[in-house]
Design an enzyme around this catalytic site. Structure first.
Site, PDB file in Angstrom:
ATOM      1  N   ASP A  80       0.719  -1.369  -0.434  1.00  0.00           N
ATOM      2  CA  ASP A  80       0.309   0.014  -0.113  1.00  0.00           C
ATOM      3  C   ASP A  80       0.915   1.617   0.199  1.00  0.00           C
ATOM      4  O   ASP A  80       1.794   1.323  -0.213  1.00  0.00           O
ATOM      5  CB  ASP A  80      -1.115   0.572   1.318  1.00  0.00           C
ATOM      6  N   HIS A 133      -4.109   6.032   3.040  1.00  0.00           N
ATOM      7  CA  HIS A 133      -4.926   5.025   2.074  1.00  0.00           C
ATOM      8  C   HIS A 133      -4.214   3.814   3.186  1.00  0.00           C
ATOM      9  O   HIS A 133      -4.839   2.866   3.426  1.00  0.00           O
ATOM     10  CB  HIS A 133      -4.748   4.676   0.382  1.00  0.00           C
ATOM     11  N   SER A 164     -10.914  -0.694  -1.201  1.00  0.00           N
ATOM     12  CA  SER A 164      -9.736  -0.575  -1.464  1.00  0.00           C
ATOM     13  C   SER A 164     -10.270  -0.687   0.643  1.00  0.00           C
ATOM     14  O   SER A 164     -10.112  -1.534   0.791  1.00  0.00           O
ATOM     15  CB  SER A 164      -8.764   0.875  -1.004  1.00  0.00           C
TER      16      SER A 164
END
Ligand SMILES: *[C@@H]1O[C@H](CO)[C@@H](O)[C@H](O)[C@H]1NC(C)=O
Ligand SMILES: *[C@@H]1O[C@H](CO)[C@@H](O)[C@H](O)[C@H]1NC(C)=O
Ligand SMILES: *[C@@H]1O[C@H](CO)[C@@H](O)[C@H](O)[C@H]1NC(C)=O
Ligand SMILES: *[C@@H]1O[C@H](CO)[C@@H](O)[C@H](O)[C@H]1NC(C)=O
Ligand SMILES: CC(=O)N[C@H]1CO[C@H](CO)[C@@H](O)[C@@H]1O
Length: 759
Positions: A116, A189, A534
């Site tokens: 990620d 994220h 996600s």
């Protein structure tokens, strides 16, 4: 990932005094208060119950007479008999939770690796208080770099590395104002996904503005987390332009993760278009991981609602779609004509309780903006400050990010912002932390607002402050953005495999980012609400970690099988899970086998197992030997349909077709299973033998499934190129659903919730 721990012990409805013919006072009694809970949380929970049966929030508040908060857990409220019976129905939704967590010891000693954007190690979600020593099997490292040293790892975050040779070869040296040259996350994220999969249980957490307050927890709160940073900002576009992850960097990370000894790999990374396995670094890396029995979980992608938009289509990956949870953030809107419209947001800003002038964006653009539908989309620089100042502006989704449209309204001096869905977004409302007072409305309501503006001399509106509301219905429903099948790379494999929560998910965030990631948004938050596949992918990675803990000997295929065969098909109204409209039933090209149910997956009875060799044979018959040059394909490999997958997709079914499956008994030693079939319309299905007897655990039995299209449908199916599919469910209950899917054309690009796409 929010844990909502209101568990009513029993729910009694005692009608007391009759007030009028239809409305009576009822006491809703839950027994005692379990656990520690703040007074406002109790009141909010009681209020949420009421709101789930009342039309408006005001009505719910007004109907509440008492909220019992000390020793007694319950409330008194005025209800109609109909509302009372709906309330008692709620009890059924409170299944006993926590069994799997306990059995799995909260995922203790299972290692989840994530590829990620890095991690924010100081987040409370990664504290290691009270955790035991790092598992001896772990061979990973904590790589230092910008603002990151080996002391940033601990017994929770046990590994952190970064990979950017591919990125730098293409873009030149990383611009260190855009990102840290280290595993530290400047985006948010990676912190979000890793805390969703394996974050600790942290009490008293909320998003900016106090939304979604309560206890935050990852799926496997005592699992260990290792971050492999492979995604970096695209320099030409700046931070808002999103991130990119190069295949060579991802492959290096997966290779290291396999060597380091992770048990589960979670990749919230997708492609912008279907990629053959030979060019798909994730598929190749995942095949090697699966050979070592590592479970690989990936996002389906955010390119819905168009058909055939999937990422991560390989059968050895667990591919996850995204759906809603039963929590909303209601911020209603009132128009000058008295009409109230439901909206949602998590903006922390509020308007004064008065009416403001309301305009449609296309009415207040600069004169050089073309008079097309683009004019209503509030793209950067489009609005005229002279015309927009002091007004509430309605903007449509389409191009540009949702939060970016709010920023444009603010730049032009607008006082409030309404984000209207386009038809393609349906009723899916993404709650964003906008930079000004705002609310988001569904497509139908957006059109109503435009119509009101068109027909009114001085249109006015007011936006009410948002509130967190629990137990909303229907839930789950599929997100409009979730990528759909059919599978374009392997049409014989049904994808996605399952769906999990991906709409408006709260999890940890990077303090070097802002909740909108917009340039000029300087707000710092520890937790943030965002949406995408996600977010759903790490939910399943967490569940897979728990299953690994309970069944350490299971292969990655067995874990996938357990998740698939135990998935649920109904929402909290007992009806089939719908698409984002909330009305039309969704289909397996959206949700695969259905919504994941980790508790049930722990005890699936039978599993459809598959080995590395099976996947190689599958590749032989689908024409690709190249993923493992050392594997010698036999002259006649089994057809791809015979891969021992727990679901079955048949492209262009014509006539009859027979496939074979083998199940392994992982339930009671002596057990009997009966086949049960619900074939799609126009299709007949025969299972042979129809009964399977098992005498011991681990025993395998094979059976065949013959699928036949009725004669009058054969040509039709063939011509239209529709796929037929069947799906095997738990206990050899061979279920199936209608095979139709509707292709929806949509040219708009996804807004701000793209999973970081590989280059
Ligand atoms: C690095 O990024 C910042 C922010 O976008 C920009 O101002 C700066 O010019 C960039 N530096 C280089 C060397 O490109
Ligand atoms: C609003 O008016 C414009 C032109 O004045 C028209 O193009 C549009 O279709 C109208 N929209 C609605 C929803 O009535
Ligand atoms: C599938 O079949 C339906 C009617 O049965 C048709 O409307 C639809 O266009 C077909 N889908 C495709 C992709 O051809
Ligand atoms: C987005 O912008 C592109 C290029 O200007 C355009 O072709 C496309 O139609 C736009 N999409 C939407 C949904 O507005
Ligand atoms: C299923 C799959 O990945 N097929 C690929 C096999 O290899 C050829 C050429 O390398 C590709 O064109 C196919 O897409």
């Amino acid at each position: 990932m929010k844990e909502i721990s209101i568990l009513p012990l029993l729910l009694l409805l005692l009608p007391l005094v009759a007030l009028c013919v239809e409305r009576q006072v009822y006491i809703v009694y839950f027994g005692e208060h379990g656990g520690q809970k703040a007074v406002h949380e109790i009141e909010e929970a009681h209020h949420s119950y009421l709101f789930s049966v009342k039309k408006t929030e005001e009505e719910a508040r007004a109907s509440l007479l008492y909220s019992y908060k000390n020793s007694i857990n319950g409330f008194a409220a005025t209800l109609t008999p109909d509302e009372a019976s709906k309330l008692s129905g709620l009890e059924e939704n409170h299944v006993k939770k926590g069994d799997l967590l306990l059995k799995a010891k909260y995922g203790k000693d299972v290692i989840i690796g994530l590829l990620d954007t890095g991690v924010w190690p100081e987040s409370k979600s990664f504290n290691d208080e009270g955790m035991g020593p790092v598992p001896k099997s772990w061979k990973g490292i904590c790589q230092s770099g910008d603002a990151f040293t080996s002391s940033n790892c601990n017994k929770k975050l046990i590994g952190a590395r970064f990979y950017l040779k591919g990125y730098e070869h293409y873009y030149g040296r990383l611009n260190r104002t855009l990102d840290f040259r280290s595993p530290r996350d400047k985006d948010g994220h990676g912190t979000h996904t890793s805390s969703t999969a394996g974050g600790r249980t942290v009490p008293d957490i909320s998003a900016l503005g106090g939304f979604a307050s309560g206890t935050a927890s990852g799926g496997a709160p005592l699992a260990r987390v290792a971050m492999y940073k492979v995604c970096w900002p695209i320099p030409v576009k700046g931070k808002e332009g999103g991130d990119t992850c190069f295949v060579e960097d991802m492959l290096a990370a997966m290779d290291d993760a396999i060597g380091d000894g992770v048990h589960v790999l979670s990749l919230s990374i997708g492609t912008s278009k279907p990629t053959p396995y030979t060019k798909d670094g994730i598929a190749i890396g995942a095949l090697h991981a699966v050979k070592k029995n590592i479970v690989v979980v990936c996002s389906a992608g955010n390119n819905g609602p168009t058909a055939s938009t999937l990422s991560n289509q390989a059968p050895w990956i667990i591919t996850i779609g995204a759906s809603s949870v039963d929590r909303t953030f209601l911020a209603p809107l009132r128009l000058g004509n008295g009409m109230t419209i439901e909206g949602q947001t998590v903006t922390p800003y509020e308007l004064k309780r008065k009416m403001y002038p309301l305009v449609y964006a296309a009415q207040v653009v600069n004169s050089d903006v073309p008079k097309t539908y683009i004019a209503g989309q509030c793209l950067p620089g489009a609005l005229s400050p002279q015309k927009a100042k002091g007004k509430i502006v309605l903007c449509f989704r389409g191009n540009g990010t949702r939060v970016g449209k709010g920023q444009e309204v603010k730049r032009a001096g607008g006082i409030g912002f309404i984000l209207g869905n386009s038809p393609a977004n349906g009723a899916e409302l993404a709650a964003d932390a906008h930079v000004l007072p705002a609310t988001a409305v569904n497509s139908e309501n957006a059109i109503k607002i435009v119509r009101y503006i068109n027909r009114t001399k001085n249109p006015m509106a007011s936006i009410f402050p948002a509130k967190t509301v629990l137990y909303s219905k229907p839930a789950p429903f599929m997100a409009a953005f979730t990528s759909r099948g059919p599978n374009t790379i392997s049409p014989d494999i049904l994808k996605p495999d399952i769906t999990a929560p991906g709409l408006n998910i709260l999890a940890a965030w990077s303090e070097a980012s802002s909740p909108t990631k917009l340039e000029g948004d300087n707000r710092v938050v520890k937790y943030n609400i965002i949406s995408g596949t996600s977010m759903s992918c790490p939910h399943v990675a967490g569940a897979a970690a728990l299953l690994k803990a309970v069944h350490p000997s299971w292969s990655s295929a067995a874990i996938r099988s357990a998740l698939i065969t135990s998935a649920g098909l109904t929402n909290n109204m007992g009806k089939p899970i719908t698409d984002a409209s909330g009305n039309t039933p969704a289909d397996p090209f959206q949700f695969g086998a259905g919504h994941f149910r980790p508790e049930k997956a722990a005890d699936p009875g039978l599993v459809y197992d598959a080995s590395y060799t099976d996947y190689c044979l599958f590749l032989c018959s689908s024409g690709n030997k190249t993923l493992d040059p050392s594997f010698k394909c036999p002259t006649n490999p089994p057809p791809p349909n015979n891969l021992n997958h727990p679901s079955l997709a048949i492209p262009k079914l014509s006539g009859a077709m027979t496939v074979k499956r083998t199940v392994t008994n992982v339930g009671g030693s002596k057990s009997v299973y009966f086949a049960s079939v619900k074939p799609p319309l126009g299709i007949s299905v025969t299972v042979y033998p129809p009964i399977l007897f098992f005498n011991q655990v681990g025993q395998k039995k094979s059976f065949t499934i013959t699928v036949e299209a009725n004669s009058e449908l054969v040509g039709a199916n063939d011509q239209k190129g529709n796929q037929s599919f069947l799906q095997m469910r738990s206990e050899m209950d061979v279920g199936s659903r209608a095979s139709e899917y509707v292709k929806v054309d949509r040219s708009s690009k996804v807004d701000s919730r793209t999973p970081v796409p590989p280059k």
